[in-house]
Motif scaffolding. Sequence first.
Motif, PDB file in Angstrom:
ATOM      1  N   GLU A 132       0.126  10.623  -0.945  1.00 10.86           N
ATOM      2  CA  GLU A 132      -0.247  11.353   0.232  1.00 10.86           C
ATOM      3  C   GLU A 132       0.383  10.718   1.372  1.00 10.86           C
ATOM      4  O   GLU A 132       0.624  11.524   2.584  1.00 10.86           O
ATOM      5  CB  GLU A 132      -1.726  11.340   0.477  1.00 10.86           C
ATOM      6  CG  GLU A 132      -2.595  12.170  -0.589  1.00 10.86           C
ATOM      7  CD  GLU A 132      -4.019  11.965  -0.241  1.00 10.86           C
ATOM      8  OE1 GLU A 132      -4.354  11.383   0.522  1.00 10.86           O
ATOM      9  OE2 GLU A 132      -4.604  12.876  -1.215  1.00 10.86           O
ATOM     10  N   ARG A 133       0.967   9.477   1.559  1.00 12.50           N
ATOM     11  CA  ARG A 133       1.705   9.012   2.587  1.00 12.50           C
ATOM     12  C   ARG A 133       3.184   9.368   2.810  1.00 12.50           C
ATOM     13  O   ARG A 133       3.768   8.782   3.532  1.00 12.50           O
ATOM     14  CB  ARG A 133       1.538   7.702   2.760  1.00 12.50           C
ATOM     15  CG  ARG A 133       0.239   7.002   2.596  1.00 12.50           C
ATOM     16  CD  ARG A 133      -0.660   7.291   4.235  1.00 12.50           C
ATOM     17  NE  ARG A 133      -2.013   6.932   4.355  1.00 12.50           N
ATOM     18  CZ  ARG A 133      -2.743   6.999   5.240  1.00 12.50           C
ATOM     19  NH1 ARG A 133      -2.131   7.426   6.300  1.00 12.50           N
ATOM     20  NH2 ARG A 133      -3.886   6.606   5.339  1.00 12.50           N
ATOM     21  N   GLY A 152       6.058  11.264  -3.654  1.00 13.67           N
ATOM     22  CA  GLY A 152       5.109  11.939  -3.176  1.00 13.67           C
ATOM     23  C   GLY A 152       4.292  12.755  -4.401  1.00 13.67           C
ATOM     24  O   GLY A 152       3.144  13.264  -4.133  1.00 13.67           O
ATOM     25  N   SER A 193       0.822  -1.413   0.095  1.00 17.09           N
ATOM     26  CA  SER A 193       0.054  -0.015   0.034  1.00 17.09           C
ATOM     27  C   SER A 193       0.935   1.293  -0.031  1.00 17.09           C
ATOM     28  O   SER A 193       2.182   1.372   0.128  1.00 17.09           O
ATOM     29  CB  SER A 193      -0.816  -0.033   1.201  1.00 17.09           C
ATOM     30  OG  SER A 193      -0.007   0.157   2.375  1.00 17.09           O
ATOM     31  N   ASP A 194       0.212   2.467  -0.261  1.00 16.06           N
ATOM     32  CA  ASP A 194       0.969   3.611  -0.256  1.00 16.06           C
ATOM     33  C   ASP A 194       1.457   4.027   1.077  1.00 16.06           C
ATOM     34  O   ASP A 194       2.653   4.554   1.445  1.00 16.06           O
ATOM     35  CB  ASP A 194      -0.003   4.709  -0.531  1.00 16.06           C
ATOM     36  CG  ASP A 194      -0.161   4.831  -2.231  1.00 16.06           C
ATOM     37  OD1 ASP A 194       0.503   4.095  -2.716  1.00 16.06           O
ATOM     38  OD2 ASP A 194      -1.111   5.552  -2.502  1.00 16.06           O
ATOM     39  N   GLN A 195       0.740   3.681   2.112  1.00 16.27           N
ATOM     40  CA  GLN A 195       1.341   3.808   3.605  1.00 16.27           C
ATOM     41  C   GLN A 195       2.381   3.008   3.912  1.00 16.27           C
ATOM     42  O   GLN A 195       3.315   3.570   4.525  1.00 16.27           O
ATOM     43  CB  GLN A 195       0.078   3.390   4.597  1.00 16.27           C
ATOM     44  CG  GLN A 195       0.626   3.610   6.011  1.00 16.27           C
ATOM     45  CD  GLN A 195      -0.680   3.267   6.881  1.00 16.27           C
ATOM     46  OE1 GLN A 195      -1.724   2.950   6.686  1.00 16.27           O
ATOM     47  NE2 GLN A 195      -0.195   3.357   8.197  1.00 16.27           N
ATOM     48  N   GLU A 196       2.390   1.762   3.515  1.00 16.73           N
ATOM     49  CA  GLU A 196       3.574   0.858   3.601  1.00 16.73           C
ATOM     50  C   GLU A 196       4.956   1.395   2.863  1.00 16.73           C
ATOM     51  O   GLU A 196       6.108   1.439   3.244  1.00 16.73           O
ATOM     52  CB  GLU A 196       3.331  -0.705   3.196  1.00 16.73           C
ATOM     53  CG  GLU A 196       2.447  -1.200   4.381  1.00 16.73           C
ATOM     54  CD  GLU A 196       1.886  -2.688   3.751  1.00 16.73           C
ATOM     55  OE1 GLU A 196       1.945  -3.421   4.293  1.00 16.73           O
ATOM     56  OE2 GLU A 196       1.519  -2.751   2.533  1.00 16.73           O
ATOM     57  N   ARG A 200       6.769  11.275   3.196  1.00 11.00           N
ATOM     58  CA  ARG A 200       7.192  11.607   4.477  1.00 11.00           C
ATOM     59  C   ARG A 200       7.885  13.377   3.873  1.00 11.00           C
ATOM     60  O   ARG A 200       8.468  13.220   2.869  1.00 11.00           O
ATOM     61  CB  ARG A 200       7.861  11.042   5.322  1.00 11.00           C
ATOM     62  CG  ARG A 200       7.426  10.019   6.051  1.00 11.00           C
ATOM     63  CD  ARG A 200       8.230   9.103   6.815  1.00 11.00           C
ATOM     64  NE  ARG A 200       7.502   8.058   7.494  1.00 11.00           N
ATOM     65  CZ  ARG A 200       8.072   7.078   8.336  1.00 11.00           C
ATOM     66  NH1 ARG A 200       9.469   7.416   8.395  1.00 11.00           N
ATOM     67  NH2 ARG A 200       7.421   6.006   8.628  1.00 11.00           N
ATOM     68  N   ARG A 226       5.121   4.651   1.604  1.00 15.06           N
ATOM     69  CA  ARG A 226       5.485   5.960   2.069  1.00 15.06           C
ATOM     70  C   ARG A 226       5.354   6.852   0.623  1.00 15.06           C
ATOM     71  O   ARG A 226       6.099   7.521   0.338  1.00 15.06           O
ATOM     72  CB  ARG A 226       6.789   6.159   2.676  1.00 15.06           C
ATOM     73  CG  ARG A 226       6.721   5.502   3.917  1.00 15.06           C
ATOM     74  CD  ARG A 226       8.356   5.711   4.466  1.00 15.06           C
ATOM     75  NE  ARG A 226       8.359   4.740   5.587  1.00 15.06           N
ATOM     76  CZ  ARG A 226       9.614   4.627   6.357  1.00 15.06           C
ATOM     77  NH1 ARG A 226      10.636   5.205   5.846  1.00 15.06           N
ATOM     78  NH2 ARG A 226       9.785   3.552   7.220  1.00 15.06           N
TER      79      ARG A 226
END
Length: 224
Positions: free
Chosen positions: A107-108, A118, A99-102, A110, A104
């Motif tokens: 939108e995730r 990003g 996922s995008d969170q995993e 940093r 980064r």
Amino acid sequence: MHRFVRDNGLSLGFGIAFLFALAGQAVAGHAEFNNQLATDSLAQISFGDYLMSSDFAVDVTENWQSEYLQFFLYIVATVWLLQRGSPESKALNKAGTESDQEQRTGERARPDSPRWAGIGGARQALFSRSLGLVMGGLFLLSWLAQSISGVAAYNEQQLRQLQAPIDWGSYLASADFWSRSLQNWQSELLAVASMAILSVYLRQRGSPESKPVGTPHTSTGVEG
């Protein structure tokens, strides 16, 4: 300077070792090539001429292409293929691009993430696969170089034996080209498979390629 060497010790160490190995190959290859010329009652060549020869070029490039193939396949295959208990594998529940969170991304991302991570769109898609694309491109380029230098070396041998040379297309279908390629590919694939399974049960204290010594054999994706 000390900090630079410390921070780049891995790349510097292997880079220097590569140059020494390449130099050793050139010296040994020159001697072997001249021995072959002497056997054929032909004039020997200088070390400089050997470095510019197709014989030296094909020996170097056939090794390079197999190494880049190994890394390309390993980088891409480990996105989806898993090995229970191996530090060379992702965790068993993380097969795929994640996922995008995993990762980064989007939108995730940093504040210290690479800019293209990003930014979204085609640039993010390209950056997200840039390592595999570059390794795959280097494999294809070195394989092309092997085929070009290989046909030149093959035709030199043909002419020494008073046989007709062949064109590049014919060489691509020849046993010589595929023998040179496949004998390197099988060794690289065996090495990767051995590393994946042996790292399940064996340890190397302090190495990031090994699990910590006390980690259970079934722990997956854990590095020291």
